[in-house]
Enzyme design. Structure first.
Site, PDB file in Angstrom:
ATOM      1  N   HIS A  82       0.841  -1.201   0.000  1.00  0.00           N
ATOM      2  CA  HIS A  82       0.000   0.000   0.000  1.00  0.00           C
ATOM      3  C   HIS A  82       0.873   1.246   0.000  1.00  0.00           C
ATOM      4  O   HIS A  82       1.892   1.302   0.675  1.00  0.00           O
ATOM      5  CB  HIS A  82      -0.902   0.010   1.236  1.00  0.00           C
ATOM      6  CG  HIS A  82      -2.160   0.797   1.044  1.00  0.00           C
ATOM      7  ND1 HIS A  82      -3.343   0.218   0.638  1.00  0.00           N
ATOM      8  CD2 HIS A  82      -2.420   2.118   1.184  1.00  0.00           C
ATOM      9  CE1 HIS A  82      -4.278   1.149   0.541  1.00  0.00           C
ATOM     10  NE2 HIS A  82      -3.742   2.325   0.875  1.00  0.00           N
ATOM     11  N   ASP A 161     -13.941   2.877   6.761  1.00  0.00           N
ATOM     12  CA  ASP A 161     -12.912   3.586   5.987  1.00  0.00           C
ATOM     13  C   ASP A 161     -13.489   4.072   4.662  1.00  0.00           C
ATOM     14  O   ASP A 161     -13.179   5.184   4.225  1.00  0.00           O
ATOM     15  CB  ASP A 161     -11.689   2.696   5.743  1.00  0.00           C
ATOM     16  CG  ASP A 161     -10.597   3.457   4.990  1.00  0.00           C
ATOM     17  OD1 ASP A 161     -10.175   4.519   5.486  1.00  0.00           O
ATOM     18  OD2 ASP A 161     -10.197   3.025   3.898  1.00  0.00           O
ATOM     19  N   ARG A 168     -13.063  12.588   3.840  1.00  0.00           N
ATOM     20  CA  ARG A 168     -11.746  13.242   3.962  1.00  0.00           C
ATOM     21  C   ARG A 168     -11.326  13.860   2.635  1.00  0.00           C
ATOM     22  O   ARG A 168     -10.706  14.924   2.599  1.00  0.00           O
ATOM     23  CB  ARG A 168     -10.695  12.220   4.439  1.00  0.00           C
ATOM     24  CG  ARG A 168     -10.829  11.858   5.913  1.00  0.00           C
ATOM     25  CD  ARG A 168      -9.894  10.727   6.288  1.00  0.00           C
ATOM     26  NE  ARG A 168      -8.511  11.067   6.059  1.00  0.00           N
ATOM     27  CZ  ARG A 168      -7.586  10.197   5.611  1.00  0.00           C
ATOM     28  NH1 ARG A 168      -7.899   8.950   5.347  1.00  0.00           N
ATOM     29  NH2 ARG A 168      -6.352  10.589   5.440  1.00  0.00           N
ATOM     30  N   SER A 183      -6.362   4.629   8.248  1.00  0.00           N
ATOM     31  CA  SER A 183      -7.057   4.323   6.989  1.00  0.00           C
ATOM     32  C   SER A 183      -6.323   3.207   6.244  1.00  0.00           C
ATOM     33  O   SER A 183      -6.939   2.252   5.747  1.00  0.00           O
ATOM     34  CB  SER A 183      -7.123   5.602   6.142  1.00  0.00           C
ATOM     35  OG  SER A 183      -7.438   5.303   4.814  1.00  0.00           O
ATOM     36  N   LYS A 187      -7.474  -1.248   6.387  1.00  0.00           N
ATOM     37  CA  LYS A 187      -7.741  -2.026   5.156  1.00  0.00           C
ATOM     38  C   LYS A 187      -6.836  -3.254   5.119  1.00  0.00           C
ATOM     39  O   LYS A 187      -7.254  -4.334   4.722  1.00  0.00           O
ATOM     40  CB  LYS A 187      -7.501  -1.159   3.914  1.00  0.00           C
ATOM     41  CG  LYS A 187      -8.563  -0.074   3.724  1.00  0.00           C
ATOM     42  CD  LYS A 187      -8.501   0.546   2.345  1.00  0.00           C
ATOM     43  CE  LYS A 187      -7.423   1.595   2.192  1.00  0.00           C
ATOM     44  NZ  LYS A 187      -7.684   2.862   2.860  1.00  0.00           N
TER      45      LYS A 187
HETATM   46  N1  URA Z   1      -4.128   5.652   1.384  1.00  0.00           N
HETATM   47  C1  URA Z   1      -5.159   5.307   2.179  1.00  0.00           C
HETATM   48  O1  URA Z   1      -5.720   4.222   2.039  1.00  0.00           O
HETATM   49  N2  URA Z   1      -5.570   6.185   3.117  1.00  0.00           N
HETATM   50  C2  URA Z   1      -4.980   7.366   3.323  1.00  0.00           C
HETATM   51  O2  URA Z   1      -5.390   8.095   4.202  1.00  0.00           O
HETATM   52  C3  URA Z   1      -3.891   7.729   2.489  1.00  0.00           C
HETATM   53  C4  URA Z   1      -3.479   6.845   1.514  1.00  0.00           C
END
Ligand code: URA
Length: 431
Positions: A82, A161, A168, A183, A187
């Protein structure tokens, strides 16, 4: 408990308890707490921060807003990767099929665009039919059958999220260490991968502008991952200028697929190989980074990474013919090449300015309900360290509106810096 009291407590810089955080997140997730209170809560966190304990509690509450998968019952080891968000960062779309083609199951939950940063889900949706809302059962079945899943938050998986992310994006509440860490990690925890590589961006087009901040975010996420029993590492990479050439949804998807076909800008190719090597080592498929890199290169050369991407697209309902024939992607009405206004070395391509210009063209959202224009964006042809002569192509704009095209030309020109002296290229990774 009342949502308003929790907002007030955070507004007044007090530490929240696990119960308060849990109450807020579950209430928001099931619709009892409205968007306006969640936005105020997010802004209070942006302004006043959270302790590492609060951030860990927030992460777990968001992960538990849906199901938390245990993939160890499905495959020996599933890996995930990620990015903390950047401009032109389409890495996951190339790296995940490479890794899966090397025999390492990939179960990944991505996000949409966030502020000036693009999102993997919006890019993947440039392929007609591609579904990003798999149910838990579909996620598990596809991982078992195909060895690769690339989906988004759903009603089953990290729904809190999904809702918070959309708020956001349009309420100025993106750049916050606890909000980003929770966040991303909720995930990762919900989708169940046992080994996670985090690509934490730093620089002008990152949410963490300095290396120290990026390091702190990386450490926070690694700590949360390890607390949750996941093997987690963080790489710190450059985001002062866009990664690769393409910025914008379909343009980035084309560049990411191009890499799987064996052609890509050198910086993007190198970045992807490095990330893939780390994922392969963490997932115990390769013993060293050199070995991981060689495996990744081989699966591009022999076409197996591209084949894995085809399998992924087909499994999630996308039209695979787009993978083989990129001319099918929706293209913008106006395409204009902007020439260099002077000669010299490029000293800057300010990534955030390019990202904001791309959102203004329609590649991102100003309101939650805004549709995405998949066709628009930029091809950045000259990067930091390149030498240019006056009149040579600097960047290309893809737009569907003439006025927006003119504005984008001005904005992106202002993102460029020139120097008469030699300028070295930017590093790709810092740590
Ligand atoms: N990627 C995400 O999943 N969340 C964030 O807040 C920033 C990048």
């Amino acid at each position: 408990m009342r949502a308003v009291d929790i907002i007030i407590k955070k507004r007044d810089k007090q530490e929240l308890t696990s119960q308060e955080i849990d109450f807020f997140i579950q209430g928001f997730s099931n619709g009892d707490i409205p968007d306006y209170q969640a936005s105020a809560f997010a802004m209070a966190i942006v302004l006043n921060g959270m302790t590492p304990f609060e951030t860990a509690d927030l992460t777990l509450a968001m992960a538990r807003s849906g199901q938390v998968l245990d993939l160890s019952k499905v495959v020996d080891i599933a890996v995930d990767k990620h990015s903390s968000g950047g401009v032109g960062d389409k890495t996951s779309i190339s790296v995940m099929p490479m890794v899966a083609a090397c025999g390492l199951p990939v179960g990944k939950m991505s996000g949409r665009g966030l502020g000036f940063s693009g999102g993997t889900l919006d890019k993947l949706e440039s392929i007609p039919g591609y579904r990003v809302d798999l149910t838990t059962d579909e996620f598990i079945q596809q991982l078992k059958d195909k060895g690769i899943v690339l989906t988004g938050q759903s009603l089953d998986l990290a729904p809190a999220d999904g809702k918070m992310y959309a708020l956001r994006d349009v309420t100025g509440t993106v750049p916050s260490m606890p909000l980003i860490a929770s966040s991303i990690m909720c995930k990762k925890i919900a989708s169940g991968a046992q080994a996670i590589v985090l690509d934490v961006k730093t620089g002008l087009g990152a949410f963490m502008q300095t290396l120290d901040e990026a390091r702190e975010l990386g450490q926070l996420m690694v700590d949360i991952g390890r607390l949750a029993g996941r093997k987690t590492v963080a790489l710190l990479s450059d985001m002062n200028q866009p990664l690769g050439s393409a910025v914008g949804n379909a343009l980035e998807l084309i560049e990411a697929v191009g890499l799987l076909h064996g052609h890509a800008p050198a910086d993007y190719y190198e970045h992807c190989l490095h990330v893939a090597a780390h994922v392969l080592v963490l997932g115990q498929r390769a013993k060293t980074l050199d070995e991981g890199r060689a495996m990744a290169e081989k699966c591009i050369a022999n076409g197996s990474a591209l084949e894995k991407f085809r399998v992924l697209v087909q499994a999630q309902g996308g039209d695979v013919s787009y993978v083989d024939d990129i001319s099918k992607f929706t293209s913008a009405k106006y395409v204009q090449v902007i020439p260099a206004p002077r000669s010299g070395y490029i000293s800057q391509v300010h990534a955030r300015i390019v990202g904001e210009a791309s959102v203004a063209l329609g590649a991102g959202r100003y309101r939650k309900s805004d549709p995405i224009d998949h066709a628009v964006g930029f091809l950045i042809q000259k990067k930091v360290g390149d030498k240019v002569e006056t009149g040579q192509p600097l960047f290309e704009i893809h737009a569907n509106d003439e006025a927006k095209l003119a504005e984008a030309a001005q904005s992106v020109l202002s993102a460029y810096g020139f120097s008469d002296e030699f300028v070295p290229p930017l590093p790709l990774f810092y740590e």
